[in-house]
Every structure is written in C-alpha cells, then in structure tokens.
Design a protein around this motif. Structure first.
Motif, short mmCIF file in Angstrom:
data_model
loop_
_atom_site.label_atom_id
_atom_site.label_comp_id
_atom_site.label_asym_id
_atom_site.label_seq_id
_atom_site.Cartn_x
_atom_site.Cartn_y
_atom_site.Cartn_z
N ARG A 149 -15.73 -1.89 1.99
CA ARG A 149 -14.93 -0.68 2.23
C ARG A 149 -15.43 0.47 1.37
NH1 ARG A 149 -13.41 3.30 3.40
NH2 ARG A 149 -11.35 4.05 4.02
N GLN A 150 -15.88 0.18 0.16
CA GLN A 150 -16.43 1.24 -0.68
C GLN A 150 -17.65 1.88 -0.03
OE1 GLN A 150 -17.02 0.24 -4.86
NE2 GLN A 150 -15.37 -1.27 -4.77
N ASP A 179 -5.90 13.93 -13.28
CA ASP A 179 -5.06 12.78 -12.96
C ASP A 179 -5.35 12.29 -11.55
OD1 ASP A 179 -2.95 11.07 -12.18
OD2 ASP A 179 -1.50 12.11 -13.43
N THR A 180 -5.36 13.22 -10.58
CA THR A 180 -5.61 12.85 -9.20
C THR A 180 -6.99 12.23 -9.03
OG1 THR A 180 -4.14 14.60 -8.38
CG2 THR A 180 -5.78 13.74 -6.84
N THR A 181 -7.98 12.83 -9.67
CA THR A 181 -9.35 12.32 -9.55
C THR A 181 -9.47 10.91 -10.11
OG1 THR A 181 -10.27 14.56 -9.68
CG2 THR A 181 -11.74 12.72 -10.22
N PHE A 241 -8.53 3.71 -7.40
CA PHE A 241 -8.20 3.11 -6.12
C PHE A 241 -9.47 2.76 -5.35
CE2 PHE A 241 -8.00 4.39 -1.58
CZ PHE A 241 -7.42 3.23 -1.09
N HIS A 242 -10.41 3.67 -5.30
CA HIS A 242 -11.63 3.43 -4.52
C HIS A 242 -12.36 2.19 -5.02
CE1 HIS A 242 -15.32 4.11 -2.32
NE2 HIS A 242 -15.99 4.04 -3.46
N PRO A 284 -4.43 8.23 -4.67
CA PRO A 284 -4.59 6.79 -4.54
C PRO A 284 -4.01 6.28 -3.23
CG PRO A 284 -2.87 7.32 -6.14
CD PRO A 284 -3.59 8.60 -5.82
N ASP A 285 -4.67 5.28 -2.66
CA ASP A 285 -4.26 4.61 -1.41
C ASP A 285 -4.54 5.43 -0.16
OD1 ASP A 285 -3.22 2.14 -2.53
OD2 ASP A 285 -1.58 3.36 -3.32
#
Length: 379
Positions: free
Chosen positions: A355-356, A339-341, A347-348, A205-206
């Motif tokens: 921005r997306q 979790d990371t995904t 976040f995206h 994230p970020d």
C-alpha cells in the motif's frame, strides 16, 4: 534557473503571498445566512450515520472527549471499533428499524451524496432528533470565483449545473449538484434545525485517498521535488481531527447554519506548505517551481498529478480564499502543519509495503524526473 529558494527568498515569497491572499477578507464577515448557536450543551446524545470510515472515527472520538453519548448506525461494518459507543445495524437504503422509537439531540449524516437517501433518513428522523447535521462539500458551490468565499455564494442548482431536472437520474447526479440538493432537502425537512458543513480537502491520518499524503511522502524521499506554480498560489485544507473536533463542539453547543470547514483562516501559500512539510523531515530536499502552463502542456493537472494545488485561474480565484471568521468565532481551530504532516507520515508508514508503494494521486517518480529534465532543458 535556481532549483531552490534560500531562506531569505522563501520568507519574502511567503510573507508577500500571505499578505496578498489575505486581501479582501474582512475581519468579521458573516459566513452565511445562519451560523448561530442555539443553546450551550444541547447535544448530549449524538447519532452518527456511518462512523467507521475515514472521518467518522474522528467525529466519534471527539464527541466522546466532549462528553457526548454516541450511537453509530451502519451496516455492521467494523463492529466493536469503539468502547462505550452504541452500535445500531441498518442500511441507508431504507432499513431504519433499529432507529425506530429512539431519540437523539443531534444526528450527523456524513455517509452519502444521494439526495433521495438524505430525504428518506431525514424524514424518518424528523421527530426523533433536534438537529440534523449534514456533511456536504466545498464542491456544492456553483462557482469559486468570489474573493473572499463565504456561504452566501450560491450552491449548484440543476440549471447552473447544466442538468435537465425532468430527465435526470437522482442517483447519478454530478457530485457538486448532489451535495447541494442533499443540503436543500435537509433545510426543507429541518428548517432552523440544521447544520450544513462544507469541508474542503480533508487530510491527515487514515486518509485513504493520498491526496495530501503524496507531499509528505514525496518530500520525505528527498531529492529534487517538482513543485507547481511559483509558490504563491493559496492553499486551504482541513485536518480530519479538526473537522471532528468542530462537529463535536457543534453537536454539544447546538450550532446551526452553514459552515465552511477548511483552513487555516489565512490561506497558506503553496511554498509555505511544502517548506513546512520539509521542516518535519530530515531529507535533503530542493524544490523546483515549474509554471502551470508548462505543466499543463504535459498533462500535469492540478489536484491530480499535483495534489492539493489548485491555482487561482479564472473561475477558481476563491477556491482557497475562504473567509472563516464566522467558523473561528464558533470554535473552529487548526492544528499545526507540523502536527498534520507527522501524523500523516506515521499513518503512511504503518501501512503494508504494497500500500505504501501504491500512491494514488501525484506523479510517479519516473514521470516527475522526466518533466524536471524537460524544464531544465527549456531554461
């Protein structure tokens, strides 16, 4: 050619790849010349240079969770971002007055790759902090041909980087050399009191670079996904939250030495990465694996149009085959890929529509479809 692997084939590929990638990594190999713990709980007061960019906030939050007293030093960017954190205003380019007369147990420098700036702040803080921690990079290594990679592999010098020391502009050094020279300055000024942290690709994230984000977003979109190589090429990356947790733990425990911050400990095959990401989404997705030679002929580059992926070609055999037994022994942990995904997707989709739509690395949809058509036609 089949555009997808069924579950049985996938399990065979990833099991074989995982076994192969693990070859040559001893269970208890040392990560480097230092890698020690000085004293438990020695880092009660922590100074972070920067603290408001991508990795800084996760260091701050992890340090607060660890019970550390945190001060951040920057040019006044994003004031009031954290509750309970002291904010000092200054500039890496020589304005250190707000630091004068203060003391901390640990300082984390993660805001520069200019050796001259590292030298100036390290010399200024020489008698004000016990430990100096510098966030470097896997790019500091002069070669990634060793399997397994450890911190005993030499870092760049002017000679191995092909840079003339006599005429070089220290403010414009190649990135890997700049990081390696910055490390040496920290080691010179803080002998036996330094921590050098060499992350690989920092994701999660970020992340403003989209270098990992490309894959969750692309797979979430569904359809036929152009996938590089044959699925067995190794991948080692680091969630920004795992990096923050380890640096907070190191600050508290007084770790010294050189640490490689990537993961997981057993390299993950590219197929496992993409299938693991797909498991978090509900998209109908297939993967078409295209050989690197075919991609290279069409200008599709590892780490650019195909983010994260770097095949173990000559000179890069160890790029994603690091022995992390020392880091794990010192407390490095790894969040799940799921979790990371999910955190990355959340976040995206919290970003603006503009921005997306602006995915920085990776292939535009039209170009991906064009290459897939060419690959199928060639078969």
């Amino acid at each position: 050619m089949s555009t997808d692997s069924n579950r049985r084939d996938f399990l065979k590929v990833t099991a074989a790849a995982g076994a192969a990638l693990g070859l040559g990594i001893p269970a208890a190999a040392c990560s480097g010349p230092a890698g020690t713990t000085q004293a438990s709980g020695s880092g009660g007061r922590l100074l972070i240079l920067g603290g408001t960019g991508f990795i800084g906030p996760y260091q701050v939050r992890s340090a607060l969770d660890q019970g550390l007293e945190v001060t951040i030093f920057n040019r006044g960017s994003r004031p009031g971002m954290f509750d309970g954190v002291e904010e000092l205003v200054g500039d890496r380019n020589g304005d250190f007055e707000s630091l004068r007369g203060r003391t901390w147990d640990v300082v984390i420098d993660n805001s520069t790759s200019r050796p001259d700036w590292v030298t100036s702040i390290a010399e200024f803080l020489r008698d004000s902090v016990e430990y100096f921690y510098y966030v470097s990079s896997r790019s500091a290594y002069s070669s990634h041909s060793t399997v397994p990679m450890t911190s005993e592999v030499p870092s760049y010098t002017y000679e191995t980087a092909g840079v003339d020391r006599a005429t070089a502009d220290i403010t414009q050094l190649p990135y890997g050399l700049a990081k390696a020279e910055s490390e040496r300055e920290v080691m010179r000024i803080f002998p036996d009191r330094y921590g050098i942290f060499r992350p690989g690709l920092i994701i999660g994230p970020d992340d403003p670079t989209d270098r990992f984000t490309y894959w969750p977003v692309r797979i979430h979109r569904g359809g036929e996904v152009l996938s590089p190589g044959d699925g067995t090429d190794p991948v080692q990356i680091i969630d920004v939250r795992d990096l923050g947790d380890f640096m907070a733990l190191s600050s508290d425990q007084g770790h010294t030495g050189i640490f490689n911050l990537i993961g997981p400990a057993t390299p993950r095959p590219m197929a496992e990465l993409l299938y693991g990401i797909r498991a978090v989404t509900t998209a109908e997705t297939t993967f078409t694996w295209v050989p690197r030679e075919f991609l290279a002929e069409r200008g599709v580059r590892p780490y650019a149009e195909m983010p994260v992926w770097r095949p173990p070609t000559p000179g890069s055999e160890g790029f994603a085959r690091f022995d992390l037994s020392n880091e794990v022994a010192h407390g490095l942990t790894f969040r799940s890929l799921a979790d990371t995904t999910q955190a990355t997707l959340d976040f995206h989709f919290s970003r603006t529509p503009e921005r997306q739509a602006e995915m920085r690395p990776g292939l535009p949809a039209e170009r991906e479809a064009e290459i897939l058509r060419e690959w199928h036609a060639s078969q």
